[in-house]
Scaffold this active site. Structure first.
Site, PDB file in Angstrom:
ATOM      1  N   ASP A   1       0.776  -1.244   0.000  1.00 54.33           N
ATOM      2  CA  ASP A   1       0.000   0.000   0.000  1.00 54.33           C
ATOM      3  C   ASP A   1       0.811   1.300   0.000  1.00 54.33           C
ATOM      4  OD1 ASP A   1      -1.893  -1.977   0.257  1.00 54.33           O
ATOM      5  OD2 ASP A   1      -2.900  -1.131   1.993  1.00 54.33           O
TER       6      ASP A   1
ATOM      7  N   ASP B   1      -4.555  -0.843  -1.858  1.00 60.36           N
ATOM      8  CA  ASP B   1      -5.866  -0.666  -1.242  1.00 60.36           C
ATOM      9  C   ASP B   1      -6.733  -0.025  -2.330  1.00 60.36           C
ATOM     10  OD1 ASP B   1      -7.020  -1.100   1.358  1.00 60.36           O
ATOM     11  OD2 ASP B   1      -7.033   1.055   1.728  1.00 60.36           O
TER      12      ASP B   1
ATOM     13  N   HIS C   1     -10.667   0.790  -3.033  1.00 57.97           N
ATOM     14  CA  HIS C   1     -12.039   0.734  -2.531  1.00 57.97           C
ATOM     15  C   HIS C   1     -13.075   1.346  -3.474  1.00 57.97           C
ATOM     16  CE1 HIS C   1     -10.276  -0.491   1.210  1.00 57.97           C
ATOM     17  NE2 HIS C   1      -9.816   0.691   1.548  1.00 57.97           N
TER      18      HIS C   1
ATOM     19  N   HIS D   1     -17.189   2.508   0.329  1.00 55.27           N
ATOM     20  CA  HIS D   1     -16.662   1.341   1.032  1.00 55.27           C
ATOM     21  C   HIS D   1     -16.963   1.404   2.533  1.00 55.27           C
ATOM     22  CE1 HIS D   1     -13.280  -1.273   2.608  1.00 55.27           C
ATOM     23  NE2 HIS D   1     -13.905  -2.055   1.755  1.00 55.27           N
TER      24      HIS D   1
ATOM     25  N   SER E   1     -15.299   0.730   5.103  1.00 53.21           N
ATOM     26  CA  SER E   1     -14.262   1.240   6.010  1.00 53.21           C
ATOM     27  C   SER E   1     -14.313   2.759   6.148  1.00 53.21           C
ATOM     28  CB  SER E   1     -12.869   0.813   5.523  1.00 53.21           C
ATOM     29  OG  SER E   1     -12.468   1.572   4.404  1.00 53.21           O
TER      30      SER E   1
ATOM     31  N   HIS F   1     -10.581   7.018   1.257  1.00 55.30           N
ATOM     32  CA  HIS F   1      -9.206   6.922   0.769  1.00 55.30           C
ATOM     33  C   HIS F   1      -9.116   5.815  -0.269  1.00 55.30           C
ATOM     34  CE1 HIS F   1      -9.635   3.811   3.815  1.00 55.30           C
ATOM     35  NE2 HIS F   1      -8.709   3.136   3.139  1.00 55.30           N
TER      36      HIS F   1
ATOM     37  N   LYS G   1      -6.936  -4.915  -3.288  1.00 51.62           N
ATOM     38  CA  LYS G   1      -7.703  -5.491  -2.168  1.00 51.62           C
ATOM     39  C   LYS G   1      -8.683  -4.473  -1.626  1.00 51.62           C
ATOM     40  CE  LYS G   1      -4.151  -4.069   1.078  1.00 51.62           C
ATOM     41  NZ  LYS G   1      -4.923  -3.061   1.823  1.00 51.62           N
TER      42      LYS G   1
ATOM     43  N   GLU H   1     -14.047  -5.135   4.714  1.00 54.77           N
ATOM     44  CA  GLU H   1     -12.738  -4.531   4.930  1.00 54.77           C
ATOM     45  C   GLU H   1     -11.695  -5.579   4.566  1.00 54.77           C
ATOM     46  OE1 GLU H   1     -10.567  -2.508   4.638  1.00 54.77           O
ATOM     47  OE2 GLU H   1     -10.765  -1.168   6.349  1.00 54.77           O
TER      48      GLU H   1
ATOM     49  N   ALA I   1       0.322   0.410   6.308  1.00 54.78           N
ATOM     50  CA  ALA I   1       0.906   0.945   7.522  1.00 54.78           C
ATOM     51  C   ALA I   1       1.204  -0.222   8.459  1.00 54.78           C
ATOM     52  CB  ALA I   1      -0.081   1.912   8.186  1.00 54.78           C
TER      53      ALA I   1
ATOM     54  N   CYS J   1      -2.272  -2.623   7.523  1.00 55.79           N
ATOM     55  CA  CYS J   1      -2.151  -3.544   6.390  1.00 55.79           C
ATOM     56  C   CYS J   1      -0.867  -4.357   6.387  1.00 55.79           C
ATOM     57  CB  CYS J   1      -2.357  -2.785   5.088  1.00 55.79           C
ATOM     58  SG  CYS J   1      -4.081  -2.254   4.955  1.00 55.79           S
TER      59      CYS J   1
END
Ligand code: VGL
Ligand code: ZN
Length: 180
Positions: free
Chosen positions: A10, A48, A50, A54, A56, A63, A88, A95, A123, A127
């Site tokens: 990510d 990542d 989305h 999403h 999350s 984001h 993903k 999530e 991070a 992730c």
């Protein structure tokens, strides 16, 4: 043969300076990761990625929305060295912090004889941790490159390292990896 593989987690605009979920110090790891890439036969990156609504986004600022600049891999990374991109978190109601969750990552690695993975990126506390733990569950030997990760907070980053270590992950520093 065990092809040692680097997985870059990510390193996307939204997690870097100026992004929607900026992780402090993210830009510092980019030159380190660029140097690391030449030491590995196989380099993979997770993204990542989305949908606009999403689940999350109840918890996080929106984001890494698919198709936006924020979801792009940071242009400071030598992207031409990345052989495979794993998207993903693409389903609205699920999530997915881990690069292994509902992706082809495990089968991609196993079909190529990969047994050992080295993780870097963002991070540490979300992730990177989730990818490390799932990697262990999938039976891979997992190394985390300590100077090539950054956490959202120092506290949760420290806890994440402890959790990864307790589950069997090992830690290395980029300068201790041999050049091939
Ligand atoms: C991440 C928060 C939300 C990460 C992804 O890549 O660590 N964190 N989505
Ligand atoms: Zn996300």
């Amino acid at each position: 043969m065990d092809k040692e593989t680097l997985i870059i987690v990510d390193v996307q605009n939204d997690f870097c300076e100026g992004g929607a979920l900026e992780v402090h110090g993210a830009s510092e790891i980019i030159p380190i990761i660029n140097r690391l890439m030449s030491k590995f036969e196989l380099v993979i990156a997770t993204q990542d990625y989305h949908p606009p609504n999403h689940c999350s986004f109840d918890l996080w600022h929106p984001h890494c929305v698919a198709g936006t600049e924020g979801a792009e891999i940071h242009k400071g990374l030598m992207v031409d060295r990345i052989r495979h991109l794993v998207k993903k978190g693409t389903s609205e109601n699920k999530e997915a912090y881990s690069g292994f969750q509902e992706t082809d990552l495990s089968s991609f690695l196993k079909s190529r004889g990969v047994k050992t993975i080295y993780l870097c990126g963002l991070a540490t506390d979300y992730c990177v941790k989730a990818t490390a733990l799932d990697g262990l569950t999938e039976g891979f030997k997992v190394f985390v490159i300590l100077d090539a990760i950054r956490a959202v907070t120092k506290e949760t980053g420290g806890e994440a390292l402890k959790e990864m270590e307790d589950r069997g992950a090992e830690f290395v520093r980029s300068d201790s990896l041999e050049t091939t």
